[in-house]
Design a protein around this motif. Structure first.
Motif, short mmCIF file in Angstrom:
data_model
loop_
_atom_site.label_atom_id
_atom_site.label_comp_id
_atom_site.label_asym_id
_atom_site.label_seq_id
_atom_site.Cartn_x
_atom_site.Cartn_y
_atom_site.Cartn_z
N LEU A 83 0.89 -1.17 0.07
CA LEU A 83 -0.01 -0.07 0.05
C LEU A 83 0.74 1.24 -0.03
O LEU A 83 0.63 2.19 -0.55
N SER A 84 2.05 1.22 0.69
CA SER A 84 2.74 2.36 0.65
C SER A 84 3.43 2.52 -0.48
O SER A 84 3.55 3.71 -0.92
N ASP A 85 3.96 1.50 -1.21
CA ASP A 85 4.58 1.80 -2.62
C ASP A 85 3.52 2.15 -3.60
O ASP A 85 4.02 3.10 -4.44
N ASP A 96 -5.86 15.71 -3.32
CA ASP A 96 -5.43 15.55 -1.97
C ASP A 96 -6.24 14.88 -1.06
O ASP A 96 -5.92 14.18 0.04
N ARG A 97 -7.61 15.02 -1.31
CA ARG A 97 -8.58 13.90 -0.59
C ARG A 97 -8.23 12.63 -0.77
O ARG A 97 -8.30 11.78 0.25
N ALA A 101 -6.80 10.33 2.15
CA ALA A 101 -7.63 8.96 2.81
C ALA A 101 -6.59 7.49 2.73
O ALA A 101 -6.44 6.86 3.65
N ARG A 102 -5.80 7.75 1.53
CA ARG A 102 -4.83 6.47 1.36
C ARG A 102 -3.94 6.52 2.90
O ARG A 102 -3.43 5.66 3.30
N ASP A 108 -3.21 3.76 9.75
CA ASP A 108 -4.01 2.92 10.59
C ASP A 108 -3.60 1.39 10.42
O ASP A 108 -3.21 1.00 11.61
N LEU A 109 -2.97 0.90 9.51
CA LEU A 109 -2.46 -0.37 9.25
C LEU A 109 -1.37 -0.16 10.02
O LEU A 109 -1.01 -1.46 10.57
#
Length: 178
Positions: A83-85, A96-97, A101-102, A108-109
């Motif tokens: 997810l980070s990559d 931006d929104r 959110a991501r 959180d993860l």
């Protein structure tokens, strides 16, 4: 004056030691006679708790018990990296929104993974300490049994150095395996 005082102090020290040495030698010889009469043995409990076959088997079973949780956390870490990559690659194309959110989802993860890792470590440590405590109790029972059967007067569990002839750690390890 100072040299005279120093020489005089050294002379008194030599005289005191000269008078005390025969008494110390006699006390040491007396101690040897007492030690020959007493039966003293050494048991390396720490070695039994870490290197004995039973300790290694317990460690392997605990590791196997916690393996599924460890694998689950590794899967979460892998998902977090992915997810980070993906966020890093998609950042130029995101609003931006969406980016916010991501980023929150990743944060959180990440917190969940850290929490799960801490809980796993705590549970693993607690389980190992429980088993180590049970094993230590069993070792103490074996030592007490050997002490009464063999007429041992003193059991040492920590020494800086000892003669291998008085070490009964292997006997205790054999009893532990039964």
């Amino acid at each position: 004056m100072k040299t005279y005082t120093t020489r005089r102090a050294l002379l008194w020290l030599c005289l005191a030691l000269g008078g005390a040495l025969p008494a110390l030698a006699a006390a040491q010889e007396n101690g040897r006679n007492i030690a020959r009469e007493a039966r003293i043995v050494v048991v390396n409990v720490e070695r039994l708790l870490s290197e004995s076959p039973r300790a290694q088997a317990l460690s392997a079973s605990i590791d196997a018990e916690f393996a599924p949780r460890r694998q689950q956390i590794q899967a979460e870490v892998k998902r977090l990296r992915e997810l980070s990559d993906k966020l890093g690659q998609d950042t130029p194309n995101l609003s931006d929104r969406e980016h916010l959110a991501r980023s929150r989802e990743i944060g959180d993860l990440e917190r969940a993974v850290r929490r799960d890792q801490a809980i796993l470590q705590e549970d693993l440590l607690e389980r190992k300490m429980q088993e180590r405590s049970r094993m230590a109790e069993r070792i103490n029972e074996i030592i007490a049994s050997l002490r009464t059967r063999q007429g041992i007067d003193l059991v040492l569990t920590r020494t800086i150095w000892h003669r291998p002839a008085i070490d009964i750690t292997d006997k205790v390890a054999q009893e532990l395996e039964k």
